[in-house]
Write an enzyme that holds these catalytic residues in place. Structure first.
Site, PDB file in Angstrom:
ATOM      1  N   SER A 214     -16.811   3.782  14.483  1.00 38.01           N
ATOM      2  CA  SER A 214     -15.400   4.155  14.484  1.00 38.01           C
ATOM      3  C   SER A 214     -14.693   3.750  13.203  1.00 38.01           C
ATOM      4  O   SER A 214     -13.525   4.063  13.019  1.00 38.01           O
ATOM      5  CB  SER A 214     -14.700   3.506  15.685  1.00 38.01           C
ATOM      6  OG  SER A 214     -14.892   2.106  15.659  1.00 38.01           O
TER       7      SER A 214
ATOM      8  N   HIS B 208     -18.161  10.514  15.145  1.00 36.67           N
ATOM      9  CA  HIS B 208     -17.300   9.577  15.868  1.00 36.67           C
ATOM     10  C   HIS B 208     -16.649  10.273  17.062  1.00 36.67           C
ATOM     11  O   HIS B 208     -15.689  11.020  16.914  1.00 36.67           O
ATOM     12  CB  HIS B 208     -16.237   9.004  14.912  1.00 36.67           C
ATOM     13  CG  HIS B 208     -15.304   8.046  15.574  1.00 36.67           C
ATOM     14  ND1 HIS B 208     -13.988   7.893  15.200  1.00 36.67           N
ATOM     15  CD2 HIS B 208     -15.490   7.187  16.620  1.00 36.67           C
ATOM     16  CE1 HIS B 208     -13.420   6.996  15.971  1.00 36.67           C
ATOM     17  NE2 HIS B 208     -14.308   6.554  16.839  1.00 36.67           N
TER      18      HIS B 208
ATOM     19  N   GLU C  27     -14.921  13.251  15.103  1.00 37.52           N
ATOM     20  CA  GLU C  27     -14.779  13.155  13.648  1.00 37.52           C
ATOM     21  C   GLU C  27     -16.184  13.221  13.041  1.00 37.52           C
ATOM     22  O   GLU C  27     -17.054  12.439  13.432  1.00 37.52           O
ATOM     23  CB  GLU C  27     -14.125  11.826  13.241  1.00 37.52           C
ATOM     24  CG  GLU C  27     -12.633  11.765  13.501  1.00 37.52           C
ATOM     25  CD  GLU C  27     -12.014  10.459  13.000  1.00 37.52           C
ATOM     26  OE1 GLU C  27     -11.030  10.533  12.251  1.00 37.52           O
ATOM     27  OE2 GLU C  27     -12.502   9.379  13.375  1.00 37.52           O
TER      28      GLU C  27
ATOM     29  N   ASN D 234      -8.766   5.930  13.311  1.00 37.38           N
ATOM     30  CA  ASN D 234      -8.460   4.493  13.371  1.00 37.38           C
ATOM     31  C   ASN D 234      -7.615   4.005  12.201  1.00 37.38           C
ATOM     32  O   ASN D 234      -6.952   2.975  12.315  1.00 37.38           O
ATOM     33  CB  ASN D 234      -9.752   3.684  13.502  1.00 37.38           C
ATOM     34  CG  ASN D 234     -10.257   3.718  14.933  1.00 37.38           C
ATOM     35  OD1 ASN D 234      -9.477   3.625  15.873  1.00 37.38           O
ATOM     36  ND2 ASN D 234     -11.551   3.887  15.111  1.00 37.38           N
TER      37      ASN D 234
END
Length: 283
Positions: free
Chosen positions: A119, A140, A152, A190
């Site tokens: 992540s 991800h 992702e 993130n």
């Protein structure tokens, strides 16, 4: 290259979810973990999820059995010698991930693609420990995997174009929406989400408002389905801290400095929902 057999390394919340959507997409799946009980627990989670789908009449009981029949359990990484594709979904720790990739590089057939569900960690650095950096990529997934549409897709410095196209097609086959993201700390999800969570924790730390009030403001004022502190508890405060540290180290910018209260909670073992206590108390 066609992907017919896929291994998921790590049978936790993310790994079992990835295994489920891969099996639903018609792939043969090897769900691997270090101990049989962990792999069986992951399979149990998948079975429960599918049973819920049967109850809601989204799939039939026969569909459930067919999906489960595509999943085999593994406790030996050497089983990767028969697979076309591996998705690593272990704990968010560079040393652990690179050791797994080193082993997979030795074991997997030359055509196999190695993907990480990291992540926040750099794909280029993970790829560098292998002799096939052009076949290493980031995938991800979002939590909970069976529900969330986004993946992702992160190319490392040497990731080949055909590997990216293969992963894009595989994500779509799994019913996901792949979004191309460059290899920067935290990617997009993130890099945007974690500083917001961290700032919400600073609001608690500085006495601006209670966790309940902060979550209510973000739900009612910003239309978020879940408040940032509830979400932090759900993700795991240790994971939040680790990602903030990756951002802080990666960018060297004080805006990514983890809140001292986040560090204190993690040191106390208040990790959120999984430990029974975080910003909220769970039965």
């Amino acid at each position: 290259m066609n992907v017919s057999k896929l291994m998921v390394v790590g049978a936790g919340q993310m790994g079992s979810g990835i295994a489920q959507v891969a099996a639903q997409a018609g792939l043969k799946v090897l769900l691997h973990d270090t101990q049989r009980e962990f792999a069986e627990r992951g399979l149990g989670t998948i079975s429960k999820n599918l049973a819920r789908s049967v109850e809601k009449q989204k799939i039939s009981a026969d569909d459930k059995e067919l999906i489960l029949s595509r999943i085999s359990l593994s406790t030996d990484l050497a089983d990767a010698k028969e697979v076309d594709f591996v998705i690593e979904a272990v704990t968010e720790n560079m040393a652990i991930k690179t050791e797994i990739f080193r082993q997979l590089d030795e074991i997997c057939p030359p055509h196999a693609v190695l993907a990480s569900n990291t992540s926040s960690l750099p794909i280029t650095e993970i790829a560098a420990v292998t002799r096939r950096p052009e076949k290493v990529i980031g995938m991800h997934f979002m939590n909970p995997v069976p529900v969330m549409k986004l993946v992702e897709v992160i190319r490392g410095l040497q990731t080949a174009d055909e590997v990216y196209l293969l992963v894009e097609a595989l994500a779509k086959q799994m019913g996901k929406v792949p979004v191309s993201v460059n290899d920067f700390p935290g990617f997009v999800s993130n890099r945007v989400l974690m500083p917001m969570i961290n700032e919400a924790i600073y609001c608690v730390y500085e006495g601006v408002a209670s966790p309940e009030a902060i979550d209510e403001v973000m739900k009612l004022g910003m239309n978020h389905p879940m408040g940032p502190l509830t979400l932090a508890d759900f993700i795991g405060l240790d994971t939040c801290l680790y990602i903030m540290e990756v951002l802080y180290e990666g960018f060297g910018d004080s805006k990514y400095r983890p809140c001292p209260l986040l560090r204190k909670y993690v040191k106390a073992g208040w990790l959120g929902k999984k430990s029974g206590r975080g910003f909220y108390v769970y039965e």
